[in-house]
Scaffold this motif. Structure first.
Motif, PDB file in Angstrom:
ATOM      1  N   ASP A 441      30.973  12.236  88.539  1.00  0.00           N
ATOM      2  CA  ASP A 441      31.432  11.272  89.538  1.00  0.00           C
ATOM      3  C   ASP A 441      32.951  11.114  89.484  1.00  0.00           C
ATOM      4  O   ASP A 441      33.593  10.853  90.507  1.00  0.00           O
ATOM      5  CB  ASP A 441      30.735   9.914  89.352  1.00  0.00           C
ATOM      6  N   GLY A 442      33.524  11.329  88.295  1.00  0.00           N
ATOM      7  CA  GLY A 442      34.983  11.253  88.176  1.00  0.00           C
ATOM      8  C   GLY A 442      35.657  12.390  88.921  1.00  0.00           C
ATOM      9  O   GLY A 442      36.468  12.172  89.822  1.00  0.00           O
ATOM     10  N   PHE A 466      26.849  14.621  89.252  1.00  0.00           N
ATOM     11  CA  PHE A 466      26.148  13.953  88.151  1.00  0.00           C
ATOM     12  C   PHE A 466      26.860  12.628  87.901  1.00  0.00           C
ATOM     13  O   PHE A 466      27.994  12.605  87.422  1.00  0.00           O
ATOM     14  CB  PHE A 466      26.137  14.845  86.906  1.00  0.00           C
ATOM     15  N   ASP A 468      27.347   9.235  86.164  1.00  0.00           N
ATOM     16  CA  ASP A 468      27.081   8.343  85.025  1.00  0.00           C
ATOM     17  C   ASP A 468      27.960   7.096  85.097  1.00  0.00           C
ATOM     18  O   ASP A 468      28.089   6.351  84.118  1.00  0.00           O
ATOM     19  CB  ASP A 468      27.307   9.081  83.688  1.00  0.00           C
ATOM     20  N   ALA A 470      31.064   6.777  85.046  1.00  0.00           N
ATOM     21  CA  ALA A 470      32.157   6.757  84.058  1.00  0.00           C
ATOM     22  C   ALA A 470      32.887   8.094  83.988  1.00  0.00           C
ATOM     23  O   ALA A 470      32.356   9.126  84.386  1.00  0.00           O
ATOM     24  CB  ALA A 470      31.582   6.458  82.670  1.00  0.00           C
ATOM     25  N   PHE A 471      34.103   8.049  83.469  1.00  0.00           N
ATOM     26  CA  PHE A 471      34.722   9.250  82.911  1.00  0.00           C
ATOM     27  C   PHE A 471      33.995   9.426  81.577  1.00  0.00           C
ATOM     28  O   PHE A 471      34.460   8.991  80.514  1.00  0.00           O
ATOM     29  CB  PHE A 471      36.220   9.029  82.664  1.00  0.00           C
ATOM     30  N   GLY A 472      32.792  10.004  81.662  1.00  0.00           N
ATOM     31  CA  GLY A 472      31.872   9.980  80.538  1.00  0.00           C
ATOM     32  C   GLY A 472      32.440  10.623  79.282  1.00  0.00           C
ATOM     33  O   GLY A 472      32.201  10.154  78.163  1.00  0.00           O
TER      34      GLY A 472
HETATM   35 MG   LIG Z   1      31.062  10.725  84.996  1.00  0.00          MG
END
Ligand SMILES: [Mg+2]
Ligand SMILES: Cc1ncc(C[n+]2csc(CCOP(=O)(O)OP(=O)(O)O)c2C)c(N)n1
Length: 556
Positions: A441-442, A466, A468, A470-472
């Motif tokens: 998503d980032g 994908f 999540d 977040a900047f996972g």
């Molecule tokens: Mg992410």
């Protein structure tokens, strides 16, 4: 509509006048360029008018941001291995495209940028003209190896030929041609059409070939490492690997050179073990970054380099032999020199080691589930474009790749946000096969505005996001290494399905690998526009223990 000037009807050649822009476009066409990815502006108006008047000889694909144009040219260059062109205005236009140009440089991709300039007589005077930037030429020269300014109509064809030759000679890479806004429209009596200049190849060094063949023939544990420079030599690498029974290590840019179904095909973690055991490494079109900077070298390891760039082999440590030029012909010559070699099969040993390594990698189960779904639906010649995201990191290690140029990865720049727009260019240049872009998503929101380009130009790209929230990757590092002190990693996202639909893309949500499979099946059938699939995910296990691994030989 006015068609391009018909030279036949002109009374005499001397009276036909051509503008700089027309001469540039004609030269691009003469070099086989059929598309230009571009974003217009007043500095380049005459260029766009010439593109209009060139009619169907060259298509103009306009994007919504200059980075989109540059990444699209990069994607097209990576899948076709041919020069691709983008055009943008100076100053902010150039800088907006600069991350893609930097990536093209790191990936040795033949991307030609046509960059506008303020009026010729004003360059360098600091008067504050629209889009003026201090020392544009100097900035460009830090980014690419070939840069020139077209100063008059009769220079255009020759400079296009030189730029294309430079992009193809030695280590391939991007090039830039600048042109001032008042020069594009200036005309002069038409000059003769310039033919493409040959890309010069260094002569094969027979002594070095002999030395390399001798060492490979005597090697007990040879290892081949394939980088981006081996993508054009898949047949030769495959044959050499079989002949020598040498495993082939590929990570990002070399994936697909040897079919992953061959038990000799390995990625990083098993490659590192083999590096530790090897007596001879044959490095084809790779910087050998992991080997040199992480895994170590010692006097028991002889390294043979095959590289288009004469400076590359000496950069870290002197090689046992350096073979300079295109990998294909060099490896063919090596194959001749090694013919008749008979090595015991390592198939059983490698199959066993692959199974053991898969057991360790099974730790990445959530990623593997999605990658299995992708591989099951993406046809053998379908193209996968990765991103700086959890599924991307795992794909570099685990996605089976069957053919060269079907796995695109940004190499050492690893710049977040490259994926979607690069994939769009890849899909535009290869409408005959499905292209799949994956993003987090980032990264997706870096260039997702180009969904508008995909809809406008009916590019049937499939992209999976994908999500999540977040900047996972950043979040996991803060959790694991910085005492859970969370900063700047949480993301407020749009509803991706509604977001995609609002552009006119097909969009759906898939909650697990099975749903992703069926969504991909639907998406790959669609050939008239883009599809966005959102996959909501949670945190994923870290892949980094399989990427940054400790030394296996030598001392620091
Ligand atoms: Mg992410
Ligand atoms: C141009 C650029 N900026 C920043 C980074 C640093 N960076 C690496 S991964 C990452 C987070 C990626 O987030 P997302 O795309 O959502 O993927 P996830 O890790 O969540 O799967 C960031 C910010 C980078 N690699 N490139």
């Amino acid at each position: 509509m006015t068609k391009p000037t018909q030279r036949k009807e002109a009374p005499s050649r001397a009276r036909v006048r051509t503008t700089t822009a027309e001469a540039t476009v004609a030269a691009l066409v003469a070099h086989g360029i059929d598309t230009i990815y571009a974003l217009p502006g007043v500095h380049n108006d005459s260029l766009f008018d010439a593109l209009f008047r060139a009619g169907e000889r060259i298509r103009t694909i306009h994007t919504r941001h200059e980075q989109g144009a540059a990444y699209m040219a990069l994607g097209a260059a990576l899948v076709t291995a041919k020069p691709q062109v983008y055009a943008v205005v100076p100053g902010p236009g150039l800088l907006n495209s600069a991350a893609a140009l930097l990536t093209a440089y790191g990936m040795n991709a033949p991307v030609l940028a046509l960059i506008g300039q303020i009026a010729q007589s004003a360059i360098g005077r600091g008067l504050g003209h629209l889009h003026e930037i201090r020392d544009q030429r100097g900035i460009i020269e830090r980014l690419v190896d070939f840069c020139a300014r077209i100063r008059e109509p009769n220079e255009a064809a020759g400079l296009v030929a030189q730029a294309v030759q430079a992009m193809r000679t030695g280590r391939p890479g991007p090039a830039v041609l600048e042109c001032a806004m008042d020069v594009w429209g200036r005309s002069a009596p038409a000059a003769a059409v310039v033919q493409p200049l040959p890309a010069s190849q260094p002569a094969l060094d027979e002594d070095a070939i002999g030395e390399a063949a001798k060492r490979l023939a005597a090697a007990k544990r040879p290892l081949i490492v394939a980088g981006g420079g081996a993508q054009g030599a898949s047949a030769e690498v495959t044959e050499l690997s079989g002949l020598l029974q040498a495993p082939v290590l590929a990570y990002r840019r070399g994936r697909g050179v040897l079919d992953s179904r061959d038990p000799l095909s390995v990625t990083l973690p098993l490659g590192r073990e083999l590096w530790g055991e090897a007596d001879v490494v044959l490095a084809v079109g790779t910087r050998l970054f992991h080997g040199f900077t992480q895994w170590g070298i010692d006097p028991g390891l002889a390294i043979i380099r095959v590289d288009a760039d004469p400076e590359e082999p000496e950069r870290f440590a002197p090689p046992a032999a350096a073979l300079i030029g295109d990998a294909g012909p060099i490896l063919s010559r090596l194959l001749d020199a090694l013919s008749g070699l008979d090595r015991p099969s390592r198939r059983a040993e490698m199959e066993d080691r692959q199974v053991q390594m898969s057991r360790r990698l099974a730790k990445l189960a959530p990623q593997i589930g999605f990658l299995d779904a992708i591989r099951a639906e993406l046809p053998e010649d379908g193209i996968f474009v990765d991103e700086v995201t959890q599924i991307g990191f795992a794909a570099r290690l685990l996605l089976p790749v069957y053919r060269p140029r079907t796995f695109l990865s940004p190499g050492y720049q690893d710049n977040l946000g490259w994926g979607f727009a690069t994939a769009l260019g890849a899909q535009h240049a290869r409408p005959d096969v499905p292209v799949l872009s994956i993003s987090g998503d980032g990264g997706f929101l870096f260039t997702s505005n180009e969904l508008a380009t995909a809809v406008r130009h009916r590019i049937p790209l499939t992209c999976v996001v994908f999500n999540d929230g977040a900047f996972g990757n950043v979040r996991r590092i803060q959790e694991e290494q910085y005492g859970n002190r969370m900063i700047a990693n949480d993301l407020a996202n749009p509803d991706f399905v509604r977001y995609g639909e609002s552009f006119g893309a097909e969009a759906e949500r898939a909650h697990n690998p099975q749903e992703l499979r069926s969504a991909l099946r639907r998406a790959f059938k669609r050939r008239d526009g883009p599809t966005l699939i959102e996959v909501p995910v949670g945190p994923m296990p870290s892949p980094w223990e399989f990427i940054h691994m400790p030394r296996v030989r030598g001392s620091s």
